[in-house]
Design a protein around this motif. Structure first.
Motif, mmCIF file in Angstrom:
data_model
loop_
_atom_site.group_PDB
_atom_site.id
_atom_site.type_symbol
_atom_site.label_atom_id
_atom_site.label_comp_id
_atom_site.label_asym_id
_atom_site.label_seq_id
_atom_site.Cartn_x
_atom_site.Cartn_y
_atom_site.Cartn_z
ATOM 1 N N ALA A 1 10.540 -0.813 5.520
ATOM 2 C CA ALA A 1 9.482 -0.135 6.263
ATOM 3 C C ALA A 1 9.990 1.163 6.886
ATOM 4 O O ALA A 1 9.300 2.188 6.873
ATOM 5 N N LEU A 2 11.209 1.143 7.419
ATOM 6 C CA LEU A 2 11.780 2.353 8.021
ATOM 7 C C LEU A 2 12.007 3.439 6.970
ATOM 8 O O LEU A 2 11.774 4.622 7.224
ATOM 9 N N ALA A 3 12.477 3.040 5.804
ATOM 10 C CA ALA A 3 12.686 4.015 4.733
ATOM 11 C C ALA A 3 11.361 4.658 4.318
ATOM 12 O O ALA A 3 11.277 5.877 4.114
ATOM 13 N N LEU A 4 10.308 3.858 4.204
ATOM 14 C CA LEU A 4 8.994 4.397 3.848
ATOM 15 C C LEU A 4 8.432 5.269 4.970
ATOM 16 O O LEU A 4 7.741 6.254 4.708
ATOM 17 N N HIS A 5 8.735 4.923 6.203
ATOM 18 C CA HIS A 5 8.334 5.765 7.338
ATOM 19 C C HIS A 5 9.001 7.139 7.242
ATOM 20 O O HIS A 5 8.354 8.174 7.430
ATOM 21 N N CYS B 1 0.821 -1.211 0.000
ATOM 22 C CA CYS B 1 0.000 0.000 0.000
ATOM 23 C C CYS B 1 0.856 1.261 0.000
ATOM 24 O O CYS B 1 0.451 2.299 -0.539
ATOM 25 N N LEU B 2 2.027 1.177 0.606
ATOM 26 C CA LEU B 2 2.923 2.335 0.678
ATOM 27 C C LEU B 2 3.707 2.541 -0.607
ATOM 28 O O LEU B 2 4.280 3.605 -0.820
ATOM 29 N N GLU C 1 2.635 1.555 11.203
ATOM 30 C CA GLU C 1 2.159 0.187 11.448
ATOM 31 C C GLU C 1 3.088 -0.829 10.796
ATOM 32 O O GLU C 1 3.388 -1.881 11.383
ATOM 33 N N ALA C 2 3.572 -0.522 9.597
ATOM 34 C CA ALA C 2 4.472 -1.442 8.895
ATOM 35 C C ALA C 2 5.762 -1.654 9.676
ATOM 36 O O ALA C 2 6.288 -2.770 9.742
ATOM 37 N N LEU D 1 -4.723 4.771 -9.025
ATOM 38 C CA LEU D 1 -4.595 6.070 -9.675
ATOM 39 C C LEU D 1 -4.719 7.222 -8.683
ATOM 40 O O LEU D 1 -4.196 8.294 -8.923
ATOM 41 N N ARG D 2 -5.454 7.022 -7.595
ATOM 42 C CA ARG D 2 -5.650 8.097 -6.619
ATOM 43 C C ARG D 2 -4.747 7.862 -5.414
ATOM 44 O O ARG D 2 -4.970 6.913 -4.655
ATOM 45 N N PRO D 3 -3.729 8.706 -5.210
ATOM 46 C CA PRO D 3 -2.818 8.486 -4.077
ATOM 47 C C PRO D 3 -3.527 8.701 -2.755
ATOM 48 O O PRO D 3 -4.478 9.474 -2.640
ATOM 49 N N SER D 4 -3.052 8.000 -1.740
ATOM 50 C CA SER D 4 -3.627 8.138 -0.404
ATOM 51 C C SER D 4 -3.133 9.424 0.247
ATOM 52 O O SER D 4 -2.038 9.912 -0.072
ATOM 53 N N PRO D 5 -3.898 10.006 1.164
ATOM 54 C CA PRO D 5 -3.458 11.219 1.871
ATOM 55 C C PRO D 5 -2.167 10.950 2.645
ATOM 56 O O PRO D 5 -1.955 9.830 3.140
ATOM 57 N N PRO D 6 -1.310 11.951 2.762
ATOM 58 C CA PRO D 6 -0.039 11.754 3.477
ATOM 59 C C PRO D 6 -0.215 11.246 4.907
ATOM 60 O O PRO D 6 0.576 10.434 5.381
ATOM 61 N N ALA D 7 -1.253 11.718 5.603
ATOM 62 C CA ALA D 7 -1.464 11.265 6.986
ATOM 63 C C ALA D 7 -1.768 9.774 7.033
ATOM 64 O O ALA D 7 -1.318 9.065 7.943
ATOM 65 N N ARG D 8 -2.528 9.281 6.065
ATOM 66 C CA ARG D 8 -2.814 7.844 6.032
ATOM 67 C C ARG D 8 -1.564 7.050 5.702
ATOM 68 O O ARG D 8 -1.324 5.983 6.274
ATOM 69 N N LEU D 9 -0.747 7.571 4.793
ATOM 70 C CA LEU D 9 0.508 6.896 4.466
ATOM 71 C C LEU D 9 1.411 6.809 5.695
ATOM 72 O O LEU D 9 2.083 5.791 5.913
#
Length: 203
Positions: free
Chosen positions: A71-75, A30-31, A52-53, A38-46
Motif C-alpha cells: 500500500a505504501l509503495a502504491l501511495h 483497484c490500484l 485509504e489503503a 480498460l479505462r484508467p482511473s484519474p490520478p487524484a482518485r488513485l
C-alpha cells in the motif's frame, strides 16, 4: 472491483475484523488493475484510494507488513504520478521492511521500493534541470536525501548526473543559501554493513 468499495466500507464499519481486510484487498486491486479495466482511473482518485489503503492496512493488517508495504509503495507511485515527488520520497523514507518478515517477504518488499525509488530518482533529476532555481534546489535536496537512504546504483547515478547538469553559479548560490553547505561536487554511495560505499556524505 471499484463498485464493491462502498459495500466493503460499510462492512468494515460494522465488522472491522472481516470488512477491514476485504476493503484493503479491494483497494489494492483497484490500484493495480488488470487488462479488464480498460479505462484508467484519474490520478487524484488513485491517490485517494492509496491513502485509504495505507490507513486500512495500518488498522487491519498489523501482522501482515507485506500488505502495508504494498500500500505504501502504491501511495508513493500515486504521489509521483501527480508530480508530488518530494512527498513520495517521504513515503518511501518511512517505508522500511518491518520485523518478522521472512526472507522471501523481505525480498518482495525491497523490490517494491527499489522500483519506486528508481522512478522518483528519474523524476527528481528531471526537476533539477528546470529554469526556476528554487525548484531546482528543492529537487536536488530531495534527490540527495533519497540517495543517502538508498544503497542503489541507479539512484546514485541519477544523483551524480543531476548535480553535474544542474550546476550553475546561480544554482550554487541558491544551494548554499538554502542548505548552509557547499554545493556537492561528488555524491558518495552510502556506507553499508556489506562494505559498499565510502562515505555517506556529499562533498
Amino acid at each position: 472491483m471499484r463498485v464493491l468499495l462502498p459495500v466493503a466500507r460499510g462492512l468494515a464499519g460494522l465488522a472491522p475484523g472481516v470488512g477491514g481486510p476485504l476493503l484493503g484487498a479491494l483497494l489494492l486491486r483497484c490500484l493495480t488493475p488488470g487488462w479488464v479495466l480498460l479505462r484508467p482511473s484519474p490520478p487524484a482518485r488513485l491517490l485517494a484510494w492509496a491513502e485509504e489503503a495505507v490507513a486500512v492496512a495500518r488498522r487491519a493488517h498489523p501482522s501482515r507488513p507485506v500488505r502495508l508495504a504494498r500500500a505504501l509503495a502504491l501511495h508513493a507511485h500515486a504521489l509521483d504520478a501527480l508530480g508530488r515527488h518530494e512527498e513520495a520520497c517521504a513515503v518511501v523514507a518511512d517505508a522500511v521492511p518491518g520485523a518478522g518478515l521472512s526472507q522471501a517477504q523481505t525480498a518482495f518488499v525491497e523490490a517494491e521500493f527499489a522500483t519506486i525509488r528508481s522512478v522518483l530518482a528519474d523524476a527528481l533529476r528531471a526537476g533539477a534541470v528546470v529554469a526556476d532555481v528554487d525548484a531546482k534546489v528543492t529537487a536536488l535536496r530531495s534527490l540527495l536525501a533519497l540517495t543517502r537512504r538508498a544503497d542503489a546504483t541507479d539512484v546514485h547515478a541519477s544523483c551524480v548526473r543531476a548535480f553535474a547538469q544542474a550546476r550553475t553559479d546561480r544554482a550554487v548560490r541558491a544551494w548554499e543559501r538554502a542548505t548552509g553547505e557547499p554545493y556537492p561536487t561528488f555524491v558518495y554511495r552510502p556506507t553499508t554493513e556489506r562494505g559498499r560505499g565510502s562515505n555517506p556524505a556529499a562533498r
